[in-house]
Design an enzyme around this catalytic site. Structure first.
Site, PDB file in Angstrom:
ATOM      1  N   CYS A  65      -0.037   5.951   4.815  1.00 34.68           N
ATOM      2  CA  CYS A  65      -0.826   6.956   4.111  1.00 34.68           C
ATOM      3  C   CYS A  65      -2.251   7.029   4.659  1.00 34.68           C
ATOM      4  CB  CYS A  65      -0.802   6.696   2.605  1.00 34.68           C
ATOM      5  SG  CYS A  65      -2.122   5.654   1.978  1.00 34.68           S
TER       6      CYS A  65
ATOM      7  N   HIS B 279      -0.831  -1.782  -8.201  1.00 35.28           N
ATOM      8  CA  HIS B 279      -0.923  -3.234  -8.056  1.00 35.28           C
ATOM      9  C   HIS B 279      -2.365  -3.718  -8.230  1.00 35.28           C
ATOM     10  CE1 HIS B 279       3.136  -3.552  -5.756  1.00 35.28           C
ATOM     11  NE2 HIS B 279       3.284  -3.602  -7.071  1.00 35.28           N
TER      12      HIS B 279
ATOM     13  N   GLU C  15       7.889  -0.370  -3.297  1.00 33.35           N
ATOM     14  CA  GLU C  15       8.029   0.867  -2.527  1.00 33.35           C
ATOM     15  C   GLU C  15       9.242   0.801  -1.613  1.00 33.35           C
ATOM     16  OE1 GLU C  15       5.860   3.321   1.035  1.00 33.35           O
ATOM     17  OE2 GLU C  15       4.550   2.237  -0.351  1.00 33.35           O
TER      18      GLU C  15
ATOM     19  N   ASN D  95      -1.599  -3.081   0.537  1.00 27.57           N
ATOM     20  CA  ASN D  95      -2.670  -2.498   1.346  1.00 27.57           C
ATOM     21  C   ASN D  95      -3.919  -3.371   1.320  1.00 27.57           C
ATOM     22  OD1 ASN D  95      -5.013  -0.955  -0.313  1.00 27.57           O
ATOM     23  ND2 ASN D  95      -3.127  -0.883  -1.505  1.00 27.57           N
TER      24      ASN D  95
ATOM     25  N   THR E 290       4.265   2.882   3.175  1.00 29.67           N
ATOM     26  CA  THR E 290       3.014   3.618   3.388  1.00 29.67           C
ATOM     27  C   THR E 290       1.777   2.735   3.455  1.00 29.67           C
ATOM     28  OG1 THR E 290       2.652   3.976   1.015  1.00 29.67           O
ATOM     29  CG2 THR E 290       3.955   5.633   2.188  1.00 29.67           C
TER      30      THR E 290
ATOM     31  N   HIS F 272       9.169  -5.481  -1.765  1.00 28.16           N
ATOM     32  CA  HIS F 272       8.071  -4.633  -2.257  1.00 28.16           C
ATOM     33  C   HIS F 272       8.675  -3.443  -2.991  1.00 28.16           C
ATOM     34  CE1 HIS F 272       4.665  -1.824  -2.245  1.00 28.16           C
ATOM     35  NE2 HIS F 272       3.890  -2.884  -2.093  1.00 28.16           N
TER      36      HIS F 272
END
Length: 327
Positions: free
Chosen positions: A205, A52, A137, A235, A175, A135
């Site tokens: 993560c 992203h 993920e 993130n 994550t 999202h």
């Protein structure tokens, strides 16, 4: 201005977070597309954004990568790379049905969550997945066991969660979430389901946690915190939230130096600077140069931890590269 007056003027400085930028999973994904282009030649198709970050996507497009939303947009028999965020099993099946040469660049830490979802589903657990609806993920993880997974997007969603057996419930997470908010959600889930089980190891993560921890160290020392990253990068968005929660007076997400507004710097002596896990270092350096040109030339790197993790390229690509080397 006298020496005394000069000494009373606070120095303008930038506190640069370490670690920042590319994590091992992003580095692997970007290298996957680059080496696929070198080996197979253009075009190489990529399902969704490989990571992203718009700068990365545009750079790869310039080399011959073609980004598509769905697998059916890829011409039959072509090379397709699946993004770092992971895909549902039906995406692999569709690629096989179209005779595509599929290279799976899913981050190994996301793959770990996929394995957990399938294992707990096989043991007939209800799985509460903490993450943001829509999202990529989350879509990919949910696809591993759709009948067993319920999505929870923060503590406020917990009240509406229903399960078949309160004694057989486990939580997993996206994550790239905020560590603190995830813990709040887990606490709310534990209150509702006292026998709630946790994954064998933390799903958030290492890179997400490290970048947020570095932000927390710097944020109380600055009036302005700039996070370099794209708006669709979970993130990166979380890092802005963490900076504000940790004491920064202002915090903003910028894709590049061009997005910085001069009014943000009014009355600011100390600027925090970091970047999301999908951001190349060149963009951070451009922001530092932009600030230096306006008086914030004192740059100090603040190291929180050292990252040494490296992931191997996807096995499909490694196999083809090895075969080519033998010829």
């Amino acid at each position: 201005m006298s020496e005394a007056d000069s000494a009373s003027v606070p120095a303008k400085r930038v506190l640069l977070a370490k670690p920042r930028g590319y994590c091992a999973g992003v580095d692997r994904a970007v290298q996957t597309v680059e080496q696929a282009l070198d080996h197979y030649g253009a075009p190489v198709y990529v399902r969704k954004q490989i990571v992203h970050n718009l700068y990365v996507v545009r750079s790869l497009e310039a080399r011959g990568a073609v980004f598509v939303e769905e697998t059916d947009e890829v011409p039959e028999g072509s090379v397709v790379v699946f993004s770092a965020h992971g895909v549902a099993p039906e995406v692999h099946a569709e690629a096989a049905s179209r005779n595509l040469r599929a290279i799976d660049a899913t981050c190994p830490l996301v793959t770990k969550v996929h394995h957990e979802a399938r294992r707990f589903a096989a043991e007939d657990y209800d799985i509460v997945l903490i993450g943001h609806e829509g999202h990529e993920e989350v879509v990919g993880t949910t696809g591993q066991a759709p009948e067993n997974i319920t999505l929870v997007d923060g503590p406020a969603d917990v009240a509406g969660v229903e399960v078949r057996d309160p004694e057989r419930v486990v939580w997993l997470s996206q994550t790239t979430l905020s560590v603190d908010e995830t813990l709040e959600t887990v606490a709310a889930l534990q209150e509702k389901f006292p026998l709630l089980q946790a994954p064998p190891s933390d799903d958030i993560c290492y890179a997400t946690q490290n970048r947020q921890a570095a932000v927390k160290v710097i944020a109380p020392q600055v009036e302005l915190f700039l996070v370099v990253g794209s708006a669709n990068s979970s993130n990166s968005v979380r890092m802005v939230e963490v900076a504000l929660a940790a004491g920064a007076r202002q915090a903003y997400l910028v894709d590049s130096a061009e997005e910085i507004r001069p009014e943000w710097l009014v009355g600011v002596n100390n600027v925090g600077l970091s970047s999301g896990a999908s951001v190349p270092e060149v963009l951070v350096r451009e922001v530092a140069q932009w600030l230096a040109a306006r008086g914030w030339s004192d740059l100090e790197e603040v190291a929180h931890t050292e990252e040494r993790l490296v992931f191997a390229l996807p096995q499909e690509l490694r196999r083809d590269l090895k075969l080519a080397a033998k010829k």
